[in-house]
Every structure is written in structure tokens, then in C-alpha cells.
Design a protein around this motif. Sequence first.
Motif, PDB file in Angstrom:
ATOM      1  N   TRP A   1      -7.662   5.622   2.988  1.00 12.27           N
ATOM      2  CA  TRP A   1      -8.940   5.234   3.590  1.00 12.27           C
ATOM      3  C   TRP A   1      -9.165   3.722   3.510  1.00 12.27           C
ATOM      4  N   GLY A   2      -8.809   3.120   2.396  1.00 11.11           N
ATOM      5  CA  GLY A   2      -8.956   1.669   2.270  1.00 11.11           C
ATOM      6  C   GLY A   2      -8.063   0.921   3.245  1.00 11.11           C
ATOM      7  N   PHE A   3      -6.825   1.392   3.379  1.00 10.39           N
ATOM      8  CA  PHE A   3      -5.907   0.738   4.301  1.00 10.39           C
ATOM      9  C   PHE A   3      -6.348   0.952   5.749  1.00 10.39           C
ATOM     10  N   ALA A   4      -6.879   2.125   6.044  1.00  7.97           N
ATOM     11  CA  ALA A   4      -7.403   2.383   7.392  1.00  7.97           C
ATOM     12  C   ALA A   4      -8.547   1.420   7.711  1.00  7.97           C
ATOM     13  N   ALA A   5      -9.404   1.176   6.739  1.00  6.47           N
ATOM     14  CA  ALA A   5     -10.506   0.231   6.949  1.00  6.47           C
ATOM     15  C   ALA A   5      -9.971  -1.174   7.212  1.00  6.47           C
ATOM     16  N   LEU A   6      -8.958  -1.592   6.461  1.00  6.97           N
ATOM     17  CA  LEU A   6      -8.359  -2.911   6.683  1.00  6.97           C
ATOM     18  C   LEU A   6      -7.725  -2.992   8.074  1.00  6.97           C
ATOM     19  N   CYS A   7      -7.095  -1.923   8.508  1.00  2.00           N
ATOM     20  CA  CYS A   7      -6.499  -1.907   9.850  1.00  2.00           C
ATOM     21  C   CYS A   7      -7.575  -2.010  10.930  1.00  2.00           C
TER      22      CYS A   7
ATOM     23  N   VAL B   1       0.830  -1.208   0.000  1.00  2.00           N
ATOM     24  CA  VAL B   1       0.000   0.000   0.000  1.00  2.00           C
ATOM     25  C   VAL B   1       0.866   1.261   0.000  1.00  2.00           C
ATOM     26  N   PHE B   2       1.915   1.288   0.825  1.00  5.42           N
ATOM     27  CA  PHE B   2       2.776   2.471   0.860  1.00  5.42           C
ATOM     28  C   PHE B   2       3.504   2.668  -0.475  1.00  5.42           C
ATOM     29  N   THR B   3       3.887   1.584  -1.117  1.00  5.58           N
ATOM     30  CA  THR B   3       4.506   1.686  -2.434  1.00  5.58           C
ATOM     31  C   THR B   3       3.509   2.233  -3.452  1.00  5.58           C
ATOM     32  N   ALA B   4       2.286   1.742  -3.389  1.00  6.25           N
ATOM     33  CA  ALA B   4       1.245   2.245  -4.290  1.00  6.25           C
ATOM     34  C   ALA B   4       0.988   3.733  -4.041  1.00  6.25           C
ATOM     35  N   MET B   5       1.025   4.147  -2.777  1.00 11.49           N
ATOM     36  CA  MET B   5       0.834   5.569  -2.464  1.00 11.49           C
ATOM     37  C   MET B   5       1.944   6.424  -3.079  1.00 11.49           C
TER      38      MET B   5
END
Length: 65
Positions: free
Chosen positions: A39-45, A23-27
Motif C-alpha cells: 500500500w505504501g509503494f502504491a501510494a508512492l507510485c 521495497v520488493f526486497t523488504a517484501m
Amino acid sequence: WSGPRKSFAYLWGVAEGFETIVVFTAMALFPAWFAWLAWGFAALCLVSGAARIVHGYLVTRELER
């Protein structure tokens, strides 16, 4: 819980180390998508954290029996 009987064990989760790197690489590669990825990663967390809380509750309840 059928896991090993030791004092510390890593639990499974939706957002772990590999997923974080992806995700950080994609960002970094797609800065225009940063907000959506964040937001998607926050939901997964949140899902991962909730699963760990439920797991902890169930393990504690089982130990009380």
C-alpha cells in the motif's frame, strides 16, 4: 522546462528503479509487512504518476505559447 531538448527524457519520480528493488526486497524479507509495504509503494507510485501528468501538462502548455 530546463531539461535537454530531445525527444525522450526520463523524468524524476518518487518511485523509481532503486526504490522498487528496496521495497520488493523488504517484501521478501518481511512477509508479515507485505500489505503495508504494498500500500505504501502504491501510494508512492500514484504520487509519481500524478507528478508526471502535471509535468506533461505544464510542458505542453508551454509549447503552445
